[in-house]
Design a protein around this motif. Sequence first.
Motif, PDB file in Angstrom:
ATOM      1  N   ASP A  79      -7.805  -6.653  20.949  1.00 53.16           N
ATOM      2  CA  ASP A  79      -8.519  -5.470  20.436  1.00 53.16           C
ATOM      3  C   ASP A  79      -7.709  -4.192  20.613  1.00 53.16           C
ATOM      4  O   ASP A  79      -7.912  -3.222  19.878  1.00 53.16           O
ATOM      5  CB  ASP A  79      -9.869  -5.324  21.142  1.00 53.16           C
ATOM      6  CG  ASP A  79     -10.833  -6.445  20.782  1.00 53.16           C
ATOM      7  OD1 ASP A  79     -10.675  -7.014  19.679  1.00 53.16           O
ATOM      8  OD2 ASP A  79     -11.727  -6.744  21.599  1.00 53.16           O
TER       9      ASP A  79
ATOM     10  N   PRO B  50      -1.652  -2.310  18.638  1.00 51.70           N
ATOM     11  CA  PRO B  50      -1.421  -1.277  17.622  1.00 51.70           C
ATOM     12  C   PRO B  50      -1.598  -1.850  16.220  1.00 51.70           C
ATOM     13  O   PRO B  50      -1.468  -3.057  16.003  1.00 51.70           O
ATOM     14  CB  PRO B  50       0.035  -0.858  17.872  1.00 51.70           C
ATOM     15  CG  PRO B  50       0.657  -2.026  18.553  1.00 51.70           C
ATOM     16  CD  PRO B  50      -0.419  -2.639  19.392  1.00 51.70           C
ATOM     17  N   SER B  51      -1.872  -0.993  15.276  1.00 55.40           N
ATOM     18  CA  SER B  51      -2.103  -1.429  13.901  1.00 55.40           C
ATOM     19  C   SER B  51      -0.797  -1.872  13.248  1.00 55.40           C
ATOM     20  O   SER B  51       0.300  -1.531  13.705  1.00 55.40           O
ATOM     21  CB  SER B  51      -2.724  -0.297  13.087  1.00 55.40           C
ATOM     22  OG  SER B  51      -1.809   0.784  12.993  1.00 55.40           O
ATOM     23  N   ARG B  52      -0.911  -2.633  12.168  1.00 60.32           N
ATOM     24  CA  ARG B  52       0.277  -3.095  11.444  1.00 60.32           C
ATOM     25  C   ARG B  52       1.074  -1.921  10.878  1.00 60.32           C
ATOM     26  O   ARG B  52       2.302  -1.926  10.883  1.00 60.32           O
ATOM     27  CB  ARG B  52      -0.142  -4.025  10.306  1.00 60.32           C
ATOM     28  CG  ARG B  52      -0.815  -5.305  10.768  1.00 60.32           C
ATOM     29  CD  ARG B  52      -1.280  -6.114   9.585  1.00 60.32           C
ATOM     30  NE  ARG B  52      -2.062  -7.276  10.008  1.00 60.32           N
ATOM     31  CZ  ARG B  52      -2.674  -8.103   9.179  1.00 60.32           C
ATOM     32  NH1 ARG B  52      -2.578  -7.895   7.874  1.00 60.32           N
ATOM     33  NH2 ARG B  52      -3.352  -9.119   9.627  1.00 60.32           N
ATOM     34  N   GLY B  53       0.340  -0.916  10.388  1.00 61.15           N
ATOM     35  CA  GLY B  53       1.018   0.246   9.832  1.00 61.15           C
ATOM     36  C   GLY B  53       1.847   0.981  10.872  1.00 61.15           C
ATOM     37  O   GLY B  53       2.959   1.439  10.592  1.00 61.15           O
ATOM     38  N   LYS B  54       1.304   1.082  12.082  1.00 62.98           N
ATOM     39  CA  LYS B  54       2.014   1.772  13.160  1.00 62.98           C
ATOM     40  C   LYS B  54       3.273   1.007  13.553  1.00 62.98           C
ATOM     41  O   LYS B  54       4.343   1.600  13.755  1.00 62.98           O
ATOM     42  CB  LYS B  54       1.088   1.911  14.364  1.00 62.98           C
ATOM     43  CG  LYS B  54       1.558   2.891  15.415  1.00 62.98           C
ATOM     44  CD  LYS B  54       0.491   3.086  16.469  1.00 62.98           C
ATOM     45  CE  LYS B  54       0.909   4.138  17.485  1.00 62.98           C
ATOM     46  NZ  LYS B  54      -0.134   4.337  18.518  1.00 62.98           N
TER      47      LYS B  54
ATOM     48  N   ASP C  21       0.638   1.373  23.705  1.00 64.36           N
ATOM     49  CA  ASP C  21       0.854   0.227  22.835  1.00 64.36           C
ATOM     50  C   ASP C  21       1.735  -0.819  23.500  1.00 64.36           C
ATOM     51  O   ASP C  21       1.494  -2.026  23.390  1.00 64.36           O
ATOM     52  CB  ASP C  21       1.495   0.681  21.518  1.00 64.36           C
ATOM     53  CG  ASP C  21       0.572   1.566  20.699  1.00 64.36           C
ATOM     54  OD1 ASP C  21      -0.662   1.395  20.815  1.00 64.36           O
ATOM     55  OD2 ASP C  21       1.073   2.422  19.950  1.00 64.36           O
TER      56      ASP C  21
ATOM     57  N   GLU D 234      -3.600 -13.640  13.096  1.00 69.72           N
ATOM     58  CA  GLU D 234      -3.595 -12.338  12.426  1.00 69.72           C
ATOM     59  C   GLU D 234      -2.744 -11.314  13.163  1.00 69.72           C
ATOM     60  O   GLU D 234      -2.280 -10.345  12.564  1.00 69.72           O
ATOM     61  CB  GLU D 234      -5.032 -11.821  12.300  1.00 69.72           C
ATOM     62  CG  GLU D 234      -5.879 -12.607  11.294  1.00 69.72           C
ATOM     63  CD  GLU D 234      -7.323 -12.148  11.283  1.00 69.72           C
ATOM     64  OE1 GLU D 234      -7.734 -11.479  12.269  1.00 69.72           O
ATOM     65  OE2 GLU D 234      -8.043 -12.458  10.317  1.00 69.72           O
ATOM     66  N   SER D 235      -2.525 -11.531  14.462  1.00 73.08           N
ATOM     67  CA  SER D 235      -1.735 -10.581  15.259  1.00 73.08           C
ATOM     68  C   SER D 235      -0.248 -10.898  15.263  1.00 73.08           C
ATOM     69  O   SER D 235       0.534 -10.173  15.883  1.00 73.08           O
ATOM     70  CB  SER D 235      -2.243 -10.569  16.709  1.00 73.08           C
ATOM     71  OG  SER D 235      -1.933 -11.787  17.370  1.00 73.08           O
TER      72      SER D 235
ATOM     73  N   VAL E 215       2.439  -8.124  14.680  1.00 70.26           N
ATOM     74  CA  VAL E 215       2.625  -6.971  15.564  1.00 70.26           C
ATOM     75  C   VAL E 215       3.015  -7.341  16.988  1.00 70.26           C
ATOM     76  O   VAL E 215       3.430  -6.468  17.752  1.00 70.26           O
ATOM     77  CB  VAL E 215       1.342  -6.104  15.592  1.00 70.26           C
ATOM     78  CG1 VAL E 215       1.021  -5.581  14.211  1.00 70.26           C
ATOM     79  CG2 VAL E 215       0.154  -6.869  16.154  1.00 70.26           C
TER      80      VAL E 215
END
Length: 400
Positions: free
Chosen positions: A54, A57-61, A93, A150-151, A154
């Motif tokens: 949870d 960090p996001s994929r975009g970051k 992160d 899904e992670s 990252v």
Amino acid sequence: EARRKREGFHYAPNTLFSFAFMRKKAKSGRPNLRDMSRSSNLETLVTHISECLDKLPSRGKVKKAASSYLDQRRTSLRCNISATDEVGLSPEDVLALSSLEACLEDFVTSLDTLISLKSKRTENRIVCEKRIACLAYFFFKNDLPIRLLESLEVVTFESRKLICAIITEVVHFQESKDYPEVAAIVARYFKPRAHTLVRLVVDLYEHEHLSLICGTILRNCFRYDIFHRECLTKDFYVIKSFFTKYMISSNFEVISDAFATFRSVLDKDKRKMSHFLFASYHTFKDLLNSNMQSENYVAQRFSLKLLFDILFERQNHKFLMEYVNEKDNLVLIMKLMNVKSPAIGLAAYKVFKVFALNPQKTKEINNIMCKNKSTIVSYMNCAFEVQKERADTNDDMPCP
């Protein structure tokens, strides 16, 4: 901040740390999970993994950090790394990523310990099986297989390897006779989610730094019918993804792994695959012929090798007869025999011999061969000499 200090996480807000340093600090803050004597400890371990996921960090970051890193350090080189392989993110992160890696290490260690104790002939075998079932229950209760996959984009490189090990180990439980209770839990989870899991991993395959990990997961999954049948869907999603993207990749490692993965699909159940290939003959033939006409040298060679293996598989007799009775297929193979590369020419010549040896040639096939009789004979003489030379020098590229 107070919670981090209490648990042993100390860092300066504006300082970037290496993952080795952060892992060393993080270990002091996690509970001691070596003694898995109670189910509460197992649940705590899984809960920690869920909490770490949870906080990622996001994929975009991560993508932004990776882009910045590559621009600064790798402008002249092509590499397949993510930003998490070198610190390019905030300390928070980094802490989340390193904590997840440490928790995954604990999970693998705990599972391996329980399995090794179960394999020994001791009085605690039943207790160990119950603990493994308990660990699997909490693992699936938090939907961790899908969330971990899904992670993959990252997390750190070590975390990817751990996720691959965990998923493959869990998948193998579903038909285990030594762990019937665990097998029931695993099968109950994957049965409604096999479609989602396979397509998720296939989509992740397009990221070159994840291809080998995803290939390993898919090959282990395709050993079981519940996942293998997802390759035989009417929309050909998995097959088209491999043929149109991964099996014509410019990266040699990706294309080799893609062909190895697709071969595992063909070899799982040859009788079932023969029916599928014949039923979807036109779609599969078009995909295969398209790859053989690709400008990618490796794709051409591997595709010709794949076609040769399919045609020479006894179960695929109906597919073979359909293929060798089409004029367009013969024309394509004869064109490939005349390319500049001797390796591709010889690979095409091996397929051509299937057309020549067919005792029930159609009139169109006979006409083409009669018109090119002298050319074919001269080519066969040259091909014999080239094959002899290559055999003496052992000059051949390994195929998956």
